[in-house]
Design a protein around this motif. Structure first.
Motif, mmCIF file in Angstrom:
data_model
loop_
_atom_site.group_PDB
_atom_site.id
_atom_site.type_symbol
_atom_site.label_atom_id
_atom_site.label_comp_id
_atom_site.label_asym_id
_atom_site.label_seq_id
_atom_site.Cartn_x
_atom_site.Cartn_y
_atom_site.Cartn_z
ATOM 1 N N TRP A 162 0.865 -1.179 0.000
ATOM 2 C CA TRP A 162 0.000 0.000 0.000
ATOM 3 C C TRP A 162 0.899 1.227 0.000
ATOM 4 O O TRP A 162 1.883 1.272 0.726
ATOM 5 N N TYR A 163 0.568 2.214 -0.814
ATOM 6 C CA TYR A 163 1.191 3.530 -0.723
ATOM 7 C C TYR A 163 0.283 4.397 0.138
ATOM 8 O O TYR A 163 -0.906 4.524 -0.136
ATOM 9 N N VAL A 164 0.841 4.992 1.164
ATOM 10 C CA VAL A 164 0.115 5.941 1.999
ATOM 11 C C VAL A 164 0.719 7.307 1.662
ATOM 12 O O VAL A 164 1.879 7.576 1.980
ATOM 13 N N ASP A 165 -0.056 8.107 0.967
ATOM 14 C CA ASP A 165 0.456 9.332 0.341
ATOM 15 C C ASP A 165 -0.165 10.601 0.908
ATOM 16 O O ASP A 165 -1.296 10.595 1.377
ATOM 17 N N GLU A 166 0.619 11.680 0.763
ATOM 18 C CA GLU A 166 0.109 13.036 0.916
ATOM 19 C C GLU A 166 0.463 13.768 -0.370
ATOM 20 O O GLU A 166 1.574 13.609 -0.898
ATOM 21 N N TYR A 167 -0.491 14.544 -0.870
ATOM 22 C CA TYR A 167 -0.323 15.273 -2.128
ATOM 23 C C TYR A 167 -0.493 16.764 -1.876
ATOM 24 O O TYR A 167 -1.189 17.170 -0.957
ATOM 25 N N ARG A 168 0.141 17.544 -2.736
ATOM 26 C CA ARG A 168 0.021 18.998 -2.649
ATOM 27 C C ARG A 168 -0.172 19.548 -4.061
ATOM 28 O O ARG A 168 0.528 19.146 -4.995
ATOM 29 N N ARG A 169 -1.131 20.487 -4.183
ATOM 30 C CA ARG A 169 -1.305 21.177 -5.458
ATOM 31 C C ARG A 169 -0.180 22.210 -5.594
ATOM 32 O O ARG A 169 0.053 23.009 -4.683
ATOM 33 N N THR A 170 0.544 22.169 -6.705
ATOM 34 C CA THR A 170 1.621 23.116 -6.966
ATOM 35 C C THR A 170 1.287 23.896 -8.233
ATOM 36 O O THR A 170 0.294 23.605 -8.908
ATOM 37 N N GLU A 171 2.136 24.837 -8.568
ATOM 38 C CA GLU A 171 1.914 25.596 -9.812
ATOM 39 C C GLU A 171 2.024 24.704 -11.044
ATOM 40 O O GLU A 171 1.553 25.059 -12.120
ATOM 41 N N ASN A 172 2.629 23.514 -10.887
ATOM 42 C CA ASN A 172 2.758 22.559 -11.989
ATOM 43 C C ASN A 172 1.775 21.404 -11.869
ATOM 44 O O ASN A 172 1.932 20.389 -12.556
ATOM 45 N N GLY A 173 0.801 21.512 -10.988
ATOM 46 C CA GLY A 173 -0.184 20.450 -10.797
ATOM 47 C C GLY A 173 0.060 19.706 -9.490
ATOM 48 O O GLY A 173 0.897 20.090 -8.679
ATOM 49 N N TRP A 174 -0.693 18.649 -9.291
ATOM 50 C CA TRP A 174 -0.575 17.853 -8.072
ATOM 51 C C TRP A 174 0.748 17.104 -8.054
ATOM 52 O O TRP A 174 1.216 16.610 -9.086
ATOM 53 N N ARG A 175 1.350 17.021 -6.859
ATOM 54 C CA ARG A 175 2.602 16.286 -6.671
ATOM 55 C C ARG A 175 2.526 15.538 -5.347
ATOM 56 O O ARG A 175 1.816 15.937 -4.417
ATOM 57 N N ILE A 176 3.297 14.452 -5.257
ATOM 58 C CA ILE A 176 3.401 13.697 -4.015
ATOM 59 C C ILE A 176 4.405 14.406 -3.112
ATOM 60 O O ILE A 176 5.550 14.626 -3.510
ATOM 61 N N CYS A 177 3.995 14.755 -1.900
ATOM 62 C CA CYS A 177 4.923 15.382 -0.954
ATOM 63 C C CYS A 177 5.337 14.405 0.152
ATOM 64 O O CYS A 177 6.302 14.663 0.874
ATOM 65 N N SER A 178 4.618 13.291 0.274
ATOM 66 C CA SER A 178 4.994 12.243 1.230
ATOM 67 C C SER A 178 4.464 10.915 0.703
ATOM 68 O O SER A 178 3.298 10.828 0.300
ATOM 69 N N ARG A 179 5.332 9.911 0.720
ATOM 70 C CA ARG A 179 4.916 8.550 0.332
ATOM 71 C C ARG A 179 5.550 7.571 1.304
ATOM 72 O O ARG A 179 6.752 7.583 1.524
#
Length: 150
Positions: free
Chosen positions: A117-134
């Motif tokens: 399982w990937y337990v993720d946190e995402y953040r919207r950036t100026e370039n779109g959504w990105r993973i900030c924690s996995r």
């Protein structure tokens, strides 16, 4: 009821998760830097014997471990995406079925399977959504070489 923005955000995050898997399986590791992760991302692959650290450490780990010589073939199949969006941040729990072919010698290889399982946190950036924690959570392992301690 979901808003159009929430639906769009979920689709964008889903595409991000699938793009990660595709880049990993194609061994296009450096592209993860700009296309998938934030610059300050923290990644924890320790559940299956991998690295824990920042983006640079993670990319170095992936480049050194996912070589064609050691792992000529792999697939990261993602399913059961459970994504919760809250404005410009989101969380997710993503199932990954991961067969890996590992070279054992010049004439022998072994394919083993991981359920994670990937337990993720995402953040919207100026370039779109990105993973900030996995963070990976191990679910099961099948047919791994004896010397691997999962």
């Amino acid at each position: 009821m979901l808003t159009q923005q929430e639906i769009s955000d979920r689709f964008e995050i889903q595409d991000l998760v699938f793009h990660y898997a595709d880049l990993i399986d194609q061994k296009r590791i450096e592209e993860l830097r700009d296309a998938v992760f934030t610059a300050d991302a923290h990644i924890d692959y320790s559940a299956v014997g991998g690295s824990v650290g920042d983006l640079d450490a993670t990319l170095e780990f992936l480049k050194s471990s996912l070589t064609d010589a050691l792992f000529p073939n792999s697939q990261h199949l993602n399913a059961n995406l459970q994504i919760q969006v809250d404005g410009d941040s989101a969380t997710g729990r993503i199932m990954c079925f991961n067969p890996m072919e590992m070279t054992l010698s010049d004439t022998e290889s072994q394919t083993y399977f991981l359920g994670i399982w990937y337990v993720d946190e995402y953040r919207r950036t100026e370039n779109g959504w990105r993973i900030c924690s996995r963070r990976e959570e191990k679910s099961w392992v099948f047919n791994a070489p004896e010397f691997m301690n999962f």
